[in-house]
Design a protein around this motif. Structure first.
Motif, PDB file in Angstrom:
ATOM      1  N   GLN A 160       0.787  -0.950   0.105  1.00  0.00           N
ATOM      2  CA  GLN A 160       0.450  -0.099  -0.161  1.00  0.00           C
ATOM      3  C   GLN A 160       0.670   1.421   0.438  1.00  0.00           C
ATOM      4  O   GLN A 160       0.055   2.565  -0.966  1.00  0.00           O
ATOM      5  N   ASN A 161       2.122   0.887   0.075  1.00  0.00           N
ATOM      6  CA  ASN A 161       3.045   2.440   0.812  1.00  0.00           C
ATOM      7  C   ASN A 161       4.396   1.990  -0.437  1.00  0.00           C
ATOM      8  O   ASN A 161       5.382   1.485   0.053  1.00  0.00           O
ATOM      9  N   ILE A 162       4.077   1.972  -1.684  1.00  0.00           N
ATOM     10  CA  ILE A 162       5.817   1.409  -2.363  1.00  0.00           C
ATOM     11  C   ILE A 162       7.055   3.035  -1.882  1.00  0.00           C
ATOM     12  O   ILE A 162       7.880   1.933  -2.103  1.00  0.00           O
ATOM     13  N   GLU A 163       7.286   3.975  -1.633  1.00  0.00           N
ATOM     14  CA  GLU A 163       7.748   5.074  -1.388  1.00  0.00           C
ATOM     15  C   GLU A 163       7.972   4.033   0.379  1.00  0.00           C
ATOM     16  O   GLU A 163       9.582   3.896   0.555  1.00  0.00           O
ATOM     17  N   GLU A 164       7.553   4.091   1.087  1.00  0.00           N
ATOM     18  CA  GLU A 164       8.129   3.554   2.767  1.00  0.00           C
ATOM     19  C   GLU A 164       9.040   1.810   2.183  1.00  0.00           C
ATOM     20  O   GLU A 164       9.944   1.677   2.551  1.00  0.00           O
ATOM     21  N   LEU A 165       8.245   0.859   1.511  1.00  0.00           N
ATOM     22  CA  LEU A 165       9.246  -0.242   1.343  1.00  0.00           C
ATOM     23  C   LEU A 165       9.764  -0.152   0.591  1.00  0.00           C
ATOM     24  O   LEU A 165      10.870  -0.872   1.225  1.00  0.00           O
ATOM     25  N   TYR A 166      10.841   0.847   0.057  1.00  0.00           N
ATOM     26  CA  TYR A 166      11.178   0.654  -0.829  1.00  0.00           C
ATOM     27  C   TYR A 166      12.715   1.450  -0.513  1.00  0.00           C
ATOM     28  O   TYR A 166      13.306   0.639   0.453  1.00  0.00           O
ATOM     29  N   THR A 167      11.912   2.204   0.678  1.00  0.00           N
ATOM     30  CA  THR A 167      12.415   2.602   1.251  1.00  0.00           C
ATOM     31  C   THR A 167      13.336   1.947   2.744  1.00  0.00           C
ATOM     32  O   THR A 167      14.244   2.070   2.967  1.00  0.00           O
ATOM     33  N   GLU A 168      12.727   0.953   2.889  1.00  0.00           N
ATOM     34  CA  GLU A 168      12.518  -0.050   4.725  1.00  0.00           C
ATOM     35  C   GLU A 168      13.496  -0.857   3.466  1.00  0.00           C
ATOM     36  O   GLU A 168      14.466  -1.737   4.652  1.00  0.00           O
ATOM     37  N   PHE A 169      13.698  -1.633   2.345  1.00  0.00           N
ATOM     38  CA  PHE A 169      13.883  -2.819   2.184  1.00  0.00           C
ATOM     39  C   PHE A 169      15.614  -2.012   1.542  1.00  0.00           C
ATOM     40  O   PHE A 169      16.557  -2.701   1.913  1.00  0.00           O
ATOM     41  N   LYS A 170      15.729  -0.425   1.040  1.00  0.00           N
ATOM     42  CA  LYS A 170      17.155  -0.157   1.095  1.00  0.00           C
ATOM     43  C   LYS A 170      18.072  -0.261   2.131  1.00  0.00           C
ATOM     44  O   LYS A 170      18.949  -0.670   2.220  1.00  0.00           O
ATOM     45  N   GLU A 171      17.272   0.367   3.338  1.00  0.00           N
ATOM     46  CA  GLU A 171      17.728   0.644   4.667  1.00  0.00           C
ATOM     47  C   GLU A 171      18.230  -0.941   5.196  1.00  0.00           C
ATOM     48  O   GLU A 171      19.182  -1.285   5.930  1.00  0.00           O
ATOM     49  N   LYS A 172      17.423  -2.560   5.104  1.00  0.00           N
ATOM     50  CA  LYS A 172      17.748  -3.304   4.996  1.00  0.00           C
ATOM     51  C   LYS A 172      19.349  -3.961   4.798  1.00  0.00           C
ATOM     52  O   LYS A 172      19.134  -5.588   4.966  1.00  0.00           O
ATOM     53  N   GLY A 173      18.927  -3.369   3.744  1.00  0.00           N
ATOM     54  CA  GLY A 173      20.456  -3.977   2.410  1.00  0.00           C
ATOM     55  C   GLY A 173      19.774  -5.061   2.024  1.00  0.00           C
ATOM     56  O   GLY A 173      20.863  -6.052   0.721  1.00  0.00           O
ATOM     57  N   ILE A 174      18.515  -4.920   1.503  1.00  0.00           N
ATOM     58  CA  ILE A 174      17.892  -5.831   0.549  1.00  0.00           C
ATOM     59  C   ILE A 174      18.930  -5.209  -1.037  1.00  0.00           C
ATOM     60  O   ILE A 174      18.690  -4.024  -0.988  1.00  0.00           O
ATOM     61  N   THR A 175      19.292  -6.028  -2.110  1.00  0.00           N
ATOM     62  CA  THR A 175      19.463  -5.363  -3.892  1.00  0.00           C
ATOM     63  C   THR A 175      18.182  -5.179  -4.289  1.00  0.00           C
ATOM     64  O   THR A 175      16.819  -6.299  -4.240  1.00  0.00           O
ATOM     65  N   VAL A 176      17.437  -3.634  -4.818  1.00  0.00           N
ATOM     66  CA  VAL A 176      16.578  -3.363  -5.418  1.00  0.00           C
ATOM     67  C   VAL A 176      16.620  -2.528  -6.615  1.00  0.00           C
ATOM     68  O   VAL A 176      17.441  -1.963  -6.414  1.00  0.00           O
ATOM     69  N   GLY A 177      15.897  -3.075  -6.774  1.00  0.00           N
ATOM     70  CA  GLY A 177      16.165  -2.199  -8.329  1.00  0.00           C
ATOM     71  C   GLY A 177      16.237  -0.829  -8.171  1.00  0.00           C
ATOM     72  O   GLY A 177      15.256  -0.147  -7.267  1.00  0.00           O
ATOM     73  N   GLU A 178      15.757   0.283  -9.403  1.00  0.00           N
ATOM     74  CA  GLU A 178      14.733   1.551  -9.671  1.00  0.00           C
ATOM     75  C   GLU A 178      13.858   1.863  -9.947  1.00  0.00           C
ATOM     76  O   GLU A 178      12.548   0.624  -9.837  1.00  0.00           O
ATOM     77  N   LEU A 179      12.869   2.610  -8.355  1.00  0.00           N
ATOM     78  CA  LEU A 179      11.450   2.865  -8.279  1.00  0.00           C
ATOM     79  C   LEU A 179      10.977   3.445  -9.704  1.00  0.00           C
ATOM     80  O   LEU A 179      11.188   4.554  -9.950  1.00  0.00           O
ATOM     81  N   VAL A 180      10.074   3.132  -9.981  1.00  0.00           N
ATOM     82  CA  VAL A 180       9.654   2.853 -11.374  1.00  0.00           C
ATOM     83  C   VAL A 180       8.284   2.793 -11.334  1.00  0.00           C
ATOM     84  O   VAL A 180       7.116   2.629 -10.772  1.00  0.00           O
ATOM     85  N   SER A 181       7.333   3.914 -12.075  1.00  0.00           N
ATOM     86  CA  SER A 181       6.258   3.644 -12.431  1.00  0.00           C
ATOM     87  C   SER A 181       6.009   3.658 -13.928  1.00  0.00           C
ATOM     88  O   SER A 181       6.347   2.724 -15.118  1.00  0.00           O
ATOM     89  N   THR A 182       4.961   2.202 -13.516  1.00  0.00           N
ATOM     90  CA  THR A 182       4.950   1.155 -14.883  1.00  0.00           C
ATOM     91  C   THR A 182       2.837   1.625 -15.135  1.00  0.00           C
ATOM     92  O   THR A 182       2.055   2.728 -14.235  1.00  0.00           O
TER      93      THR A 182
END
Length: 126
Positions: free
Chosen positions: A81-103
């Motif tokens: 429900q909150n993509i930006e919050e999850l994206y930040t959380e994953f990055k802070e936890k050291g999870i490899t993430v791709g770019e946040l994009v609009s589809t």
């Protein structure tokens, strides 16, 4: 008639490392962690209310028992429900993430587990 998807099997090289990733980093809960006849399965779920669970299986053991199975990683798309919050959380936890994009289906990103298997997550449209 099929009513719903019940369990999705994820075949992994290191069950303990995968369990740690999904539980400690992604936030899933363990439903069951059992060993029977030297076969261990770890059932996890994103929430207690989720109808679909994942089962982490040892890829090597399953390949020996069922050589005809295709053991590749399924292409999975998760919702949040909150993509930006999850994206930040994953990055802070050291999870490899791709770019946040609009589809066309909403904003999202991909992420990988410790075995370089990629998954996607998009913001649920309300």
């Amino acid at each position: 008639m099929i009513q719903q998807v019940g369990k999705i099997m994820l075949y992994v090289e290191d069950q303990e490392k995968s369990k740690e990733f999904w539980v400690e980093k992604v936030g899933f809960s363990v439903v069951e962690d059992q060993t029977q006849d030297s076969i261990r399965w770890i059932e996890i779920t994103p929430t207690q209310e989720a109808q679909t669970h994942f089962v982490l299986h040892n890829k090597t053991i399953i390949a020996e028992l069922e050589p005809e199975l295709i053991l590749g990683t399924p292409s999975l798309l998760f919702f949040t429900q909150n993509i930006e919050e999850l994206y930040t959380e994953f990055k802070e936890k050291g999870i490899t993430v791709g770019e946040l994009v609009s589809t066309p289906t909403g904003r999202g990103f991909n992420f990988s587990d410790p075995e370089d298997q990629y998954f996607a997550v998009v913001e649920e449209q309300t």
